[in-house]
Design a protein around this motif. Structure first.
Motif, PDB file in Angstrom:
ATOM      1  N   TYR A   1       0.660   7.242   0.051  1.00 43.02           N
ATOM      2  CA  TYR A   1      -0.082   6.316   0.905  1.00 43.02           C
ATOM      3  C   TYR A   1      -1.540   6.271   0.474  1.00 43.02           C
ATOM      4  CZ  TYR A   1      -1.628  10.476   3.625  1.00 43.02           C
ATOM      5  OH  TYR A   1      -2.158  11.684   4.023  1.00 43.02           O
ATOM      6  N   CYS A   2      -2.210   5.204   0.860  1.00 40.54           N
ATOM      7  CA  CYS A   2      -3.651   5.117   0.600  1.00 40.54           C
ATOM      8  C   CYS A   2      -4.372   4.750   1.882  1.00 40.54           C
ATOM      9  CB  CYS A   2      -3.965   4.126  -0.518  1.00 40.54           C
ATOM     10  SG  CYS A   2      -3.579   2.408  -0.181  1.00 40.54           S
ATOM     11  N   VAL A   3      -5.626   5.156   1.936  1.00 42.31           N
ATOM     12  CA  VAL A   3      -6.493   4.910   3.090  1.00 42.31           C
ATOM     13  C   VAL A   3      -7.702   4.132   2.577  1.00 42.31           C
ATOM     14  CG1 VAL A   3      -7.647   5.953   5.080  1.00 42.31           C
ATOM     15  CG2 VAL A   3      -5.805   7.202   3.898  1.00 42.31           C
ATOM     16  N   ALA A   4      -8.005   3.014   3.214  1.00 39.04           N
ATOM     17  CA  ALA A   4      -9.113   2.192   2.738  1.00 39.04           C
ATOM     18  C   ALA A   4      -9.516   1.185   3.816  1.00 39.04           C
ATOM     19  CB  ALA A   4      -8.728   1.458   1.456  1.00 39.04           C
ATOM     20  N   HIS A   5     -10.547   0.413   3.514  1.00 38.92           N
ATOM     21  CA  HIS A   5     -11.005  -0.664   4.392  1.00 38.92           C
ATOM     22  C   HIS A   5      -9.852  -1.637   4.640  1.00 38.92           C
ATOM     23  CE1 HIS A   5     -13.232  -4.221   5.729  1.00 38.92           C
ATOM     24  NE2 HIS A   5     -14.266  -3.431   5.962  1.00 38.92           N
ATOM     25  N   PRO A   6      -9.695  -2.145   5.856  1.00 35.26           N
ATOM     26  CA  PRO A   6      -8.584  -3.059   6.142  1.00 35.26           C
ATOM     27  C   PRO A   6      -8.496  -4.273   5.211  1.00 35.26           C
ATOM     28  CG  PRO A   6      -9.564  -2.323   8.190  1.00 35.26           C
ATOM     29  CD  PRO A   6     -10.438  -1.784   7.082  1.00 35.26           C
ATOM     30  N   GLU A   7      -9.627  -4.788   4.748  1.00 28.20           N
ATOM     31  CA  GLU A   7      -9.579  -5.935   3.833  1.00 28.20           C
ATOM     32  C   GLU A   7      -8.930  -5.551   2.511  1.00 28.20           C
ATOM     33  OE1 GLU A   7     -13.139  -8.170   3.233  1.00 28.20           O
ATOM     34  OE2 GLU A   7     -13.678  -8.136   5.363  1.00 28.20           O
ATOM     35  N   LEU A   8      -9.238  -4.342   2.023  1.00 28.29           N
ATOM     36  CA  LEU A   8      -8.615  -3.868   0.790  1.00 28.29           C
ATOM     37  C   LEU A   8      -7.133  -3.594   1.022  1.00 28.29           C
ATOM     38  CD1 LEU A   8      -8.640  -2.919  -2.113  1.00 28.29           C
ATOM     39  CD2 LEU A   8      -9.660  -0.766  -1.367  1.00 28.29           C
ATOM     40  N   ILE A   9      -6.800  -3.005   2.159  1.00 27.11           N
ATOM     41  CA  ILE A   9      -5.394  -2.740   2.472  1.00 27.11           C
ATOM     42  C   ILE A   9      -4.603  -4.038   2.534  1.00 27.11           C
ATOM     43  CG2 ILE A   9      -3.821  -1.918   4.267  1.00 27.11           C
ATOM     44  CD1 ILE A   9      -5.136   0.313   2.644  1.00 27.11           C
ATOM     45  N   SER A  10      -5.186  -5.088   3.094  1.00 31.00           N
ATOM     46  CA  SER A  10      -4.464  -6.360   3.195  1.00 31.00           C
ATOM     47  C   SER A  10      -4.138  -6.921   1.819  1.00 31.00           C
ATOM     48  CB  SER A  10      -5.283  -7.379   3.999  1.00 31.00           C
ATOM     49  OG  SER A  10      -6.446  -7.780   3.285  1.00 31.00           O
ATOM     50  N   VAL A  11      -5.029  -6.669   0.838  1.00 32.19           N
ATOM     51  CA  VAL A  11      -4.765  -7.119  -0.529  1.00 32.19           C
ATOM     52  C   VAL A  11      -3.660  -6.281  -1.158  1.00 32.19           C
ATOM     53  CG1 VAL A  11      -5.747  -7.368  -2.841  1.00 32.19           C
ATOM     54  CG2 VAL A  11      -7.101  -8.006  -0.834  1.00 32.19           C
ATOM     55  N   VAL A  12      -3.706  -4.965  -0.969  1.00 32.49           N
ATOM     56  CA  VAL A  12      -2.650  -4.087  -1.489  1.00 32.49           C
ATOM     57  C   VAL A  12      -1.298  -4.487  -0.907  1.00 32.49           C
ATOM     58  CG1 VAL A  12      -1.808  -1.707  -1.594  1.00 32.49           C
ATOM     59  CG2 VAL A  12      -4.245  -2.178  -1.875  1.00 32.49           C
ATOM     60  N   GLU A  13      -1.274  -4.842   0.380  1.00 36.33           N
ATOM     61  CA  GLU A  13      -0.029  -5.275   1.019  1.00 36.33           C
ATOM     62  C   GLU A  13       0.493  -6.570   0.403  1.00 36.33           C
ATOM     63  OE1 GLU A  13       1.787  -3.727   4.021  1.00 36.33           O
ATOM     64  OE2 GLU A  13       0.914  -2.287   2.620  1.00 36.33           O
ATOM     65  N   LYS A  14      -0.395  -7.430  -0.039  1.00 28.94           N
ATOM     66  CA  LYS A  14       0.030  -8.673  -0.702  1.00 28.94           C
ATOM     67  C   LYS A  14       0.652  -8.391  -2.064  1.00 28.94           C
ATOM     68  CE  LYS A  14      -3.646 -11.560   1.310  1.00 28.94           C
ATOM     69  NZ  LYS A  14      -4.867 -12.356   0.985  1.00 28.94           N
ATOM     70  N   VAL A  15       0.112  -7.400  -2.750  1.00 34.67           N
ATOM     71  CA  VAL A  15       0.509  -7.128  -4.136  1.00 34.67           C
ATOM     72  C   VAL A  15       1.790  -6.311  -4.220  1.00 34.67           C
ATOM     73  CG1 VAL A  15      -0.186  -5.903  -6.244  1.00 34.67           C
ATOM     74  CG2 VAL A  15      -1.840  -7.340  -5.029  1.00 34.67           C
ATOM     75  N   ARG A  16       1.992  -5.400  -3.274  1.00 35.39           N
ATOM     76  CA  ARG A  16       3.148  -4.501  -3.375  1.00 35.39           C
ATOM     77  C   ARG A  16       4.458  -5.274  -3.231  1.00 35.39           C
ATOM     78  NH1 ARG A  16       5.893  -3.530   1.264  1.00 35.39           N
ATOM     79  NH2 ARG A  16       4.805  -3.725   3.271  1.00 35.39           N
ATOM     80  N   LEU A  17       5.530  -4.652  -3.737  1.00 39.09           N
ATOM     81  CA  LEU A  17       6.845  -5.263  -3.632  1.00 39.09           C
ATOM     82  C   LEU A  17       7.351  -5.183  -2.195  1.00 39.09           C
ATOM     83  CD1 LEU A  17       8.513  -3.796  -6.844  1.00 39.09           C
ATOM     84  CD2 LEU A  17       7.653  -6.124  -6.504  1.00 39.09           C
ATOM     85  N   PRO A  18       8.130  -6.190  -1.747  1.00 38.21           N
ATOM     86  CA  PRO A  18       8.697  -6.114  -0.397  1.00 38.21           C
ATOM     87  C   PRO A  18       9.771  -5.035  -0.319  1.00 38.21           C
ATOM     88  CG  PRO A  18       9.578  -8.008  -1.582  1.00 38.21           C
ATOM     89  CD  PRO A  18       8.494  -7.426  -2.451  1.00 38.21           C
ATOM     90  N   TYR A  19       9.925  -4.455   0.863  1.00 37.79           N
ATOM     91  CA  TYR A  19      10.937  -3.421   1.078  1.00 37.79           C
ATOM     92  C   TYR A  19      10.863  -2.338  -0.002  1.00 37.79           C
ATOM     93  CZ  TYR A  19      12.753  -7.324   3.828  1.00 37.79           C
ATOM     94  OH  TYR A  19      12.883  -8.368   4.702  1.00 37.79           O
ATOM     95  N   ASN A  20       9.645  -1.867  -0.260  1.00 39.44           N
ATOM     96  CA  ASN A  20       9.421  -0.969  -1.390  1.00 39.44           C
ATOM     97  C   ASN A  20       9.872   0.459  -1.150  1.00 39.44           C
ATOM     98  OD1 ASN A  20       7.320  -0.786   0.518  1.00 39.44           O
ATOM     99  ND2 ASN A  20       5.881   0.016  -0.980  1.00 39.44           N
TER     100      ASN A  20
END
Length: 374
Positions: free
Chosen positions: A246-265
């Motif tokens: 897992y990673c911990v970061a600013h919500p704006e950065l997390i929202s980008v990571v969530e866009k990039v990661r594969l679904p149902y990963n």
């Protein structure tokens, strides 16, 4: 090579936990696996039973896993706040992203920051997957060295690399705290340098060994929206088989990571295992003092070896080098590595040093005897 494959991939090798050269000699059936920094302790049987019950009674194998990881992310946020003695509301699930091991998160961060627009900076030696993942994505890697005595990053070279426009701008810096394979925590000077980096540069601080070092920078994340802290369940939480990071970061950065990661990963079983581990963290983490005590014993015993230099460690492993008075420290270490393997101890050979995971008391004693008397 197939004509449609990128030509630069021909020079890369797939990541292997045991290099191909390791296969040159027979390996004993019974092995002390001290080469991958895993916990030497399996999940307690009562937690395995809880996981089995979840599989039997809760999970539907015909359904996809929870793709948003909401329950696990909330539990992780609670643990991050608690373990760093922060306000219970400082981090929420909006600050957390969960990946298939830290590797997936590293890859997602590289895609989000550097792909097609910049390079990544690392200090060698360090965790090899930063460079491997960057190169497979076609991202240039800028490598600087470390101080030979304390393994501090060559900060002058790092500063010049960040300022240079020779290739592409450095868009991300990766550090491990404490570093693998050398075991050293970030120094005051290194921290000052990281804090001085502009917000245009992503700073990734890998805290895979936090539970052993108790050194964390999560408390500074609110001051640095360009920072991200990586953690894993593969070490102290004993879940290497489940591949949860897992990673911990600013919500704006997390929202980008969530866009990039594969679904149902992450599979449902891995999500359940991580949640059970957090719910029972006191039980799982109570083995850490034993690991640290074993680390001290092993380091003290090996410090008497006439040909080995033992490096200070803040993690669940130690790093040893051949002393400079040896005619060829590299040849000596490779020979020692092969002898250990033949006797039944697997350690990580890294050309200029051996990284030895702290195992059980019995594993450590066998390893010590093999080093001293082989």
């Amino acid at each position: 090579m197939l004509p449609f494959i990128r030509s630069d991939l021909a020079q890369f090798s797939a990541y292997q936990s045991h290099p191909e050269s390791d296969c040159a000699q027979p390996v004993p059936t019974q092995l002390d696996r001290l080469d991958t920094n895993e916990s030497p302790y399996d999940l307690p049987s009562e937690l395995k039973e809880k996981l089995a019950d979840a599989y039997q009674q809760v999970m539907e194998t015909n359904r996809y896993p929870d793709g948003g990881h909401e329950t696990l992310r909330s539990a992780i946020a609670q643990y991050v706040n608690e373990s760093a003695q922060l306000s219970p509301s400082l981090f929420t699930q909006a600050h957390i992203s969960v990946g298939n091991g830290s590797d997936e998160l590293i890859r997602s961060l590289l895609i989000a920051s550097c792909l097609g627009s910049g390079s990544v900076l690392v200090a060698s030696p360090t965790f090899s997957m930063y460079s491997i993942l960057a190169q497979t994505l076609g991202i240039p890697v800028v490598t600087v060295g470390r101080n030979d005595e304390n393994f501090e990053i060559d900060l002058l070279a790092a500063a010049k690399a960040v300022e240079s426009t020779q290739n592409q701008f450095v868009r991300a810096v990766f550090v491990v705290h404490p570093n693998s394979p050398t075991g050293n925590a970030l120094t005051i000077k290194e921290l000052e340098w990281l804090r001085s980096l502009p917000e245009q540069i992503l700073v990734v601080i890998d805290e895979a060994y936090f539970e052993f070092s108790q050194n964390t920078l999560v408390g500074e994340l609110s001051q640095h929206p360009n920072w991200v802290v990586l953690r894993t369940f593969s070490k102290a939480f004993r879940l290497a088989a489940h591949r949860v990071g897992y990673c911990v970061a600013h919500p704006e950065l997390i929202s980008v990571v969530e866009k990039v990661r594969l679904p149902y990963n992450l599979p449902s079983l891995s999500l359940a295992a991580a949640l059970i581990a957090l719910q029972n963290r006191c039980l799982l983490l109570e083995s850490i003092p034993d690991t640290l005590a074993e680390r001290t014993k092993l380091m003290q015993a090996l410090s008497q070896h006439p040909d080995l230099q033992i490096c200070p460690s803040a993690a669940n492993f130690i790093y040893i080098r051949g002393k400079n008075n040896l005619q060829s420290p590299e040849v000596y270490l490779e020979s020692l590595y092969q002898k250990l393997k033949a006797a039944g101890t697997l350690v990580r050979y890294l050309k200029f040093g051996l990284r030895i995971t702290i195992g059980t008391a019995e594993e450590n004693l066998r390893t010590l005897n093999r080093i001293l008397y082989l």
